[in-house]
Write an enzyme that holds these catalytic residues in place. Structure first.
Site, PDB file in Angstrom:
ATOM      1  N   LYS A 150      -4.128  -9.813  -6.245  1.00  0.00           N
ATOM      2  CA  LYS A 150      -5.409 -10.246  -5.671  1.00  0.00           C
ATOM      3  C   LYS A 150      -6.534  -9.290  -6.093  1.00  0.00           C
ATOM      4  O   LYS A 150      -6.285  -8.106  -6.370  1.00  0.00           O
ATOM      5  CB  LYS A 150      -5.319 -10.368  -4.149  1.00  0.00           C
ATOM      6  CG  LYS A 150      -5.186  -9.069  -3.421  1.00  0.00           C
ATOM      7  CD  LYS A 150      -5.429  -9.220  -1.923  1.00  0.00           C
ATOM      8  CE  LYS A 150      -5.456  -7.826  -1.323  1.00  0.00           C
ATOM      9  NZ  LYS A 150      -5.773  -7.693   0.038  1.00  0.00           N
TER      10      LYS A 150
ATOM     11  N   LYS B  27     -10.530  -3.969  -3.739  1.00  0.00           N
ATOM     12  CA  LYS B  27     -11.458  -2.833  -3.822  1.00  0.00           C
ATOM     13  C   LYS B  27     -10.806  -1.641  -4.495  1.00  0.00           C
ATOM     14  O   LYS B  27     -11.471  -0.794  -5.057  1.00  0.00           O
ATOM     15  CB  LYS B  27     -11.887  -2.392  -2.415  1.00  0.00           C
ATOM     16  CG  LYS B  27     -12.739  -3.378  -1.673  1.00  0.00           C
ATOM     17  CD  LYS B  27     -13.237  -2.724  -0.382  1.00  0.00           C
ATOM     18  CE  LYS B  27     -13.308  -3.705   0.754  1.00  0.00           C
ATOM     19  NZ  LYS B  27     -12.290  -3.504   1.784  1.00  0.00           N
TER      20      LYS B  27
ATOM     21  N   LYS C  97       0.821  -1.217   0.000  1.00  0.00           N
ATOM     22  CA  LYS C  97       0.000   0.000   0.000  1.00  0.00           C
ATOM     23  C   LYS C  97       0.848   1.258   0.000  1.00  0.00           C
ATOM     24  O   LYS C  97       0.477   2.266  -0.597  1.00  0.00           O
ATOM     25  CB  LYS C  97      -0.946   0.009   1.210  1.00  0.00           C
ATOM     26  CG  LYS C  97      -2.143  -0.914   1.039  1.00  0.00           C
ATOM     27  CD  LYS C  97      -3.261  -0.515   1.984  1.00  0.00           C
ATOM     28  CE  LYS C  97      -4.472  -1.409   1.839  1.00  0.00           C
ATOM     29  NZ  LYS C  97      -5.555  -1.052   2.742  1.00  0.00           N
TER      30      LYS C  97
HETATM   31  P1  TYM Z   1     -10.405  -5.700   3.822  1.00  0.00           P
HETATM   32  O1  TYM Z   1     -11.567  -4.822   3.815  1.00  0.00           O
HETATM   33  O2  TYM Z   1      -9.242  -5.349   2.950  1.00  0.00           O
HETATM   34  O3  TYM Z   1     -10.817  -7.188   3.438  1.00  0.00           O
HETATM   35  C1  TYM Z   1     -11.899  -7.793   4.076  1.00  0.00           C
HETATM   36  C2  TYM Z   1     -11.789  -9.296   4.058  1.00  0.00           C
HETATM   37  O4  TYM Z   1     -11.811  -9.780   2.723  1.00  0.00           O
HETATM   38  C3  TYM Z   1     -10.674 -10.605   2.500  1.00  0.00           C
HETATM   39  N1  TYM Z   1     -10.230 -10.402   1.119  1.00  0.00           N
HETATM   40  C4  TYM Z   1     -10.048 -11.385   0.242  1.00  0.00           C
HETATM   41  N2  TYM Z   1     -10.197 -12.712   0.354  1.00  0.00           N
HETATM   42  C5  TYM Z   1      -9.929 -13.451  -0.752  1.00  0.00           C
HETATM   43  N3  TYM Z   1      -9.542 -12.933  -1.926  1.00  0.00           N
HETATM   44  C6  TYM Z   1      -9.385 -11.611  -2.079  1.00  0.00           C
HETATM   45  N4  TYM Z   1      -9.013 -11.107  -3.244  1.00  0.00           N
HETATM   46  C7  TYM Z   1      -9.639 -10.770  -0.961  1.00  0.00           C
HETATM   47  N5  TYM Z   1      -9.598  -9.419  -0.753  1.00  0.00           N
HETATM   48  C8  TYM Z   1      -9.958  -9.217   0.517  1.00  0.00           C
HETATM   49  C9  TYM Z   1      -9.633 -10.132   3.496  1.00  0.00           C
HETATM   50  O5  TYM Z   1      -8.695 -11.149   3.757  1.00  0.00           O
HETATM   51  C10 TYM Z   1     -10.483  -9.810   4.677  1.00  0.00           C
HETATM   52  O6  TYM Z   1     -10.783 -10.975   5.427  1.00  0.00           O
HETATM   53  N6  TYM Z   1      -7.392  -5.810   7.690  1.00  0.00           N
HETATM   54  C11 TYM Z   1      -8.698  -6.334   7.343  1.00  0.00           C
HETATM   55  C12 TYM Z   1      -9.814  -5.645   8.088  1.00  0.00           C
HETATM   56  C13 TYM Z   1      -9.744  -5.804   9.567  1.00  0.00           C
HETATM   57  C14 TYM Z   1      -9.920  -6.998  10.287  1.00  0.00           C
HETATM   58  C15 TYM Z   1      -9.822  -6.637  11.672  1.00  0.00           C
HETATM   59  C16 TYM Z   1     -10.164  -8.324   9.918  1.00  0.00           C
HETATM   60  C17 TYM Z   1      -9.544  -4.808  10.459  1.00  0.00           C
HETATM   61  N7  TYM Z   1      -9.592  -5.309  11.737  1.00  0.00           N
HETATM   62  C18 TYM Z   1      -9.944  -7.602  12.664  1.00  0.00           C
HETATM   63  C19 TYM Z   1     -10.279  -9.261  10.942  1.00  0.00           C
HETATM   64  C20 TYM Z   1     -10.162  -8.905  12.299  1.00  0.00           C
HETATM   65  C21 TYM Z   1      -8.865  -6.226   5.835  1.00  0.00           C
HETATM   66  O7  TYM Z   1      -8.042  -6.589   5.099  1.00  0.00           O
HETATM   67  O8  TYM Z   1      -9.994  -5.753   5.348  1.00  0.00           O
END
Ligand code: TYM
Length: 331
Positions: free
Chosen positions: A195, A198, A112
């Site tokens: 991957k 968003k 990032k």
């Molecule tokens: P975020 O919003 O980037 O992603 C949310 C969830 O979606 C999964 N994910 C994917 N899984 C498979 N293939 C993909 N291409 C893909 N893109 C996203 C992510 O692994 C995630 O599970 N840091 C976290 C948010 C967070 C969080 C937490 C999660 C903040 N605090 C506490 C668990 C526990 C995140 O990446 O969000």
């Protein structure tokens, strides 16, 4: 006593099938067996610039999508991270024991910060510590996430262990819970080496949960494959990420294993395979979209769910914060 599940998604863009397969689909399944807490992590979203009006809108959109995908507020709690000030409080405490060098090794930060360049903030660097606080505040046992978040959960365990060793047993060590589908990493339909994300600038790379049927069909039709006319036996191997990714999506949406998906589709012409895949995705997303439309405009209902979730979250986390303060000598 049931074990505790905690997870969250950033309201920073359109939720896509990667988020669904990697995270939300697992969340739905875990609701009966675990006490589940699902968060809308808006404080994480602001680690990169957000337009305030859009952010407000996205927070409600994500809430409605959690519900539309099958999170049942009778069984699970849903709340907005910024409505519980214990999260940034604990994050600060954990900052004070987290080694700087370990944060520097976080892959997500490296990726990032390359995009943000000079715009890279301390908040972006500190992102994993806030995530550790989210998880540790609720004595979480399992964290259902995509494979990309595994490193952050390892960090959470390290920080929790360090705190426990220094100040006495306080935090439970959480486990990552990764979906069985290709280790839950869904790739971009256009650039299968990255991957699905968003923040992808190529709109054809992601299938969003709220995409129209025509849009979904168009994106799958234009998805990259390989130079063969049909799915060959070679896709089993390491070689072709693009086709493996489409097969993973096929498996996830038809509820079969990856190997069964390979067997079922072997020798099919790409045109036909893509049509079947598009049918599957459309069929799976339709009920979610219908439910979403029903509830998105009922802001009173959404607010009720979020208020209930926030009250529950604070009732749990405030006890832990008191314990932490006492142990640190802050009382
Ligand atoms: P975020 O919003 O980037 O992603 C949310 C969830 O979606 C999964 N994910 C994917 N899984 C498979 N293939 C993909 N291409 C893909 N893109 C996203 C992510 O692994 C995630 O599970 N840091 C976290 C948010 C967070 C969080 C937490 C999660 C903040 N605090 C506490 C668990 C526990 C995140 O990446 O969000």
């Amino acid at each position: 006593m049931k074990k505790v599940v905690f997870s969250g998604i950033q309201p920073s863009g359109d939720l896509h099938i990667g988020n669904y397969i990697g995270a939300i689909a697992q969340w739905v399944k875990m609701q009966d067996e675990y006490d589940c807490i699902y968060c809308i992590v808006d404080l994480h979203a602001i680690t990169v610039p957000q337009d305030p009006k859009t952010l407000r809108e996205k927070i409600l959109e994500v809430t409605a999508l959690y519900l539309a995908c099958g999170i049942d507020p009778q069984k699970s709690k849903i709340f907005i991270q910024s409505e519980n000030p214990d999260h940034p409080y604990l994050a600060w405490v954990l900052n004070c024991i987290t080694p700087f060098g370990q944060l520097e090794r976080m892959t997500q930060f490296k990726d990032k910060s390359q995009t943000q360049k000079e715009g890279t903030t301390a908040g972006l660097f500190d992102y994993p510590v806030l995530m550790a606080a989210d998880i540790l505040l609720y004595h979480t046992d399992e964290v259902p996430v995509g494979e990309d978040q595994k490193q952050h959960i390892e960090l959470t365990r390290d920080v929790a262990e360090k705190f426990n060793k220094t100040f006495g047993e306080t935090f439970k060590l959480p486990n990552p819970h990764i979906s069985k589908f290709a280790d839950a990493r869904i790739m971009s339909l256009q650039t299968p080496s990255s991957k699905m994300s968003k923040s992808d600038i190529d709109p054809l790379g992601t299938i969003n949960l709220l995409d129209s049927e025509d849009r979904i069909r168009e994106k799958i039709k234009k998805a990259v494959t390989d130079s063969e006319p049909s799915i060959s036996a070679k896709v089993h191997g390491q070689g072709n990420g693009a086709v493996q990714n489409l097969l993973t999506i096929y498996a996830a949406f038809s509820g079969c294993t990856y190997n069964t998906a390979v067997q079922k589709t072997q020798g099919k012409a790409y045109g036909q395979f893509k049509q079947e895949l598009a049918d599957l995705v459309v069929e799976n997303l339709k009920p979610i979209q219908v439910k979403y439309k029903e509830i998105r405009n009922d802001e009173k209902y959404l607010r009720q769910v979020l208020d209930d979730g926030r009250n529950f979250a604070i009732s749990k986390s405030s006890k832990l914060i008191l314990e932490v303060k006492e142990k640190l000598g802050l009382v």
